[in-house]
Every structure is written in C-alpha cells, then in structure tokens.
Design a protein around this motif. Structure first.
Motif, PDB file in Angstrom:
ATOM      1  N   ILE A   1       0.819  -1.220   0.000  1.00 56.48           N
ATOM      2  CA  ILE A   1       0.000   0.000   0.000  1.00 56.48           C
ATOM      3  C   ILE A   1       0.847   1.262   0.000  1.00 56.48           C
ATOM      4  O   ILE A   1       0.328   2.358  -0.153  1.00 56.48           O
ATOM      5  N   ILE A   2       2.163   1.108   0.171  1.00 61.52           N
ATOM      6  CA  ILE A   2       3.040   2.278   0.201  1.00 61.52           C
ATOM      7  C   ILE A   2       3.476   2.603  -1.225  1.00 61.52           C
ATOM      8  O   ILE A   2       3.979   1.745  -1.955  1.00 61.52           O
ATOM      9  N   GLY A   3       3.251   3.845  -1.607  1.00 54.33           N
ATOM     10  CA  GLY A   3       3.564   4.287  -2.966  1.00 54.33           C
ATOM     11  C   GLY A   3       5.006   4.726  -3.128  1.00 54.33           C
ATOM     12  O   GLY A   3       5.897   4.297  -2.400  1.00 54.33           O
ATOM     13  N   GLU A   4       5.209   5.598  -4.069  1.00 50.69           N
ATOM     14  CA  GLU A   4       6.539   6.134  -4.371  1.00 50.69           C
ATOM     15  C   GLU A   4       6.828   7.341  -3.488  1.00 50.69           C
ATOM     16  O   GLU A   4       5.910   7.990  -2.981  1.00 50.69           O
ATOM     17  N   ALA A   5       8.101   7.652  -3.351  1.00 52.65           N
ATOM     18  CA  ALA A   5       8.510   8.836  -2.592  1.00 52.65           C
ATOM     19  C   ALA A   5       7.924  10.095  -3.235  1.00 52.65           C
ATOM     20  O   ALA A   5       7.695  10.144  -4.445  1.00 52.65           O
ATOM     21  N   TYR A   6       7.670  11.095  -2.429  1.00 50.93           N
ATOM     22  CA  TYR A   6       7.197  12.388  -2.907  1.00 50.93           C
ATOM     23  C   TYR A   6       8.396  13.287  -3.160  1.00 50.93           C
ATOM     24  O   TYR A   6       9.400  13.222  -2.449  1.00 50.93           O
ATOM     25  N   ARG A   7       8.279  14.139  -4.178  1.00 50.53           N
ATOM     26  CA  ARG A   7       9.346  15.101  -4.502  1.00 50.53           C
ATOM     27  C   ARG A   7       8.690  16.458  -4.758  1.00 50.53           C
ATOM     28  O   ARG A   7       7.688  16.536  -5.450  1.00 50.53           O
ATOM     29  N   ASP A   8       9.295  17.477  -4.188  1.00 47.73           N
ATOM     30  CA  ASP A   8       8.775  18.805  -4.483  1.00 47.73           C
ATOM     31  C   ASP A   8       9.482  19.359  -5.721  1.00 47.73           C
ATOM     32  O   ASP A   8      10.372  18.710  -6.294  1.00 47.73           O
ATOM     33  N   ARG A   9       9.089  20.535  -6.118  1.00 48.10           N
ATOM     34  CA  ARG A   9       9.606  21.120  -7.354  1.00 48.10           C
ATOM     35  C   ARG A   9      11.118  21.341  -7.308  1.00 48.10           C
ATOM     36  O   ARG A   9      11.798  21.315  -8.334  1.00 48.10           O
TER      37      ARG A   9
ATOM     38  N   VAL B   1      13.257  15.200  -1.426  1.00 44.41           N
ATOM     39  CA  VAL B   1      12.564  13.913  -1.381  1.00 44.41           C
ATOM     40  C   VAL B   1      11.909  13.750  -0.012  1.00 44.41           C
ATOM     41  O   VAL B   1      12.513  14.039   1.024  1.00 44.41           O
ATOM     42  N   TYR B   2      10.661  13.255  -0.038  1.00 46.68           N
ATOM     43  CA  TYR B   2       9.879  13.021   1.175  1.00 46.68           C
ATOM     44  C   TYR B   2       9.428  11.566   1.221  1.00 46.68           C
ATOM     45  O   TYR B   2       9.391  10.875   0.207  1.00 46.68           O
ATOM     46  N   ASN B   3       9.058  11.111   2.390  1.00 48.22           N
ATOM     47  CA  ASN B   3       8.617   9.727   2.551  1.00 48.22           C
ATOM     48  C   ASN B   3       7.418   9.409   1.672  1.00 48.22           C
ATOM     49  O   ASN B   3       6.543  10.246   1.454  1.00 48.22           O
ATOM     50  N   ALA B   4       7.379   8.167   1.225  1.00 44.30           N
ATOM     51  CA  ALA B   4       6.229   7.660   0.476  1.00 44.30           C
ATOM     52  C   ALA B   4       5.052   7.513   1.439  1.00 44.30           C
ATOM     53  O   ALA B   4       5.242   7.289   2.636  1.00 44.30           O
TER      54      ALA B   4
END
Length: 135
Positions: A37-45, A49-52
């Motif tokens: 259920i855990i997706g991909e890491a988040y990235r801002d512009r 990098v942030y936790n998935a």
C-alpha cells in the motif's frame, strides 16, 4: 478504484492526543502487514525527497466501547488480521512492553481503544457496522 478498504476505528471517549497516538500506531500495523500500500517517494519542485505515503485512502471511524468490542469480535470471526491497541498500552513505553501487556488479555476482556483493518470493501463495511465517521 480499490477492491479493498482500510478502516481505523477509535473508541469515542479517548482524549485527542490518545486518538492521534492510536491512529499513528495502528497505521503502521496496516503498512507492516500490507507493504504494497506504500507508494513512491514524494518530490517537491526543487527536488527534495519526502517519505512515500499510502496509495489508498484510510477511513477513520468512531465507536463506543460496546461497538468497538463487537468490531473486534467480528474481525476475529471473519479471520481478518487487524491491528489492535488496548487501553493498557498507554502506560507502556515501547514495543516489548506493549506486546507483554497485550498478551495478558483475551478478546473478551481486552479494553480495545482502536482497531485497524484492511480487507475487501464489503467485509470491512460488515465488520465496522455501527461505527460512525470520526468527527
């Protein structure tokens, strides 16, 4: 979009900090049992990098002691593995102590303050019947 549903049911008489604490703990139990259920890491512009996070919504419900006990019983009867937090775990400080105090109770005498489960939508709806949306 999803064949399954994730629900967390909190006992309605908990203090706000307790509700947040229990929700956090129960969420990790679901993620541990269902790592898919855990997706991909988040990235801002700018590239940070942030936790998935969970790819699936999590519904948070509320129930009184009798209803949450019934929900616990129904999950067991249907063989749905759940994450459970009991009242006595508020007085412990770590996982080993949590598991020790948890092992002292049966489903009949456990003072469940929160339960989380992921299963087929219809099954989750039947198990959580009687709980209401958390306010």
């Amino acid at each position: 979009m999803f064949d399954t549903k994730i629900a967390i049911v909190l006992r309605s008489d908990l203090q706000s900090w307790q509700k947040l604490n229990v929700t956090a703990f129960l969420s990790t139990g679901i993620a541990g049992q269902h790592p898919d259920i855990i997706g991909e890491a988040y990235r801002d512009r700018t590239g940070n990098v942030y936790n998935a996070l969970s790819i699936q919504p999590i519904i948070v419900l509320s129930a009184d002691q009798d209803k949450i006990s019934a929900i616990h019983r129904r999950a067991l009867e249907r063989g749905v593995t759940s994450s459970v937090f009991i009242e006595e775990m508020f007085s412990t400080g770590h996982d080993v102590a949590n598991r020790a105090v948890f092992s002292e109770f049966t489903p009949e005498d456990a003072k469940v303050v929160g339960i989380a489960l992921r299963a087929e939508k219809k099954i989750v709806d039947k198990i959580t019947k009687g709980a209401s949306m958390h306010a």
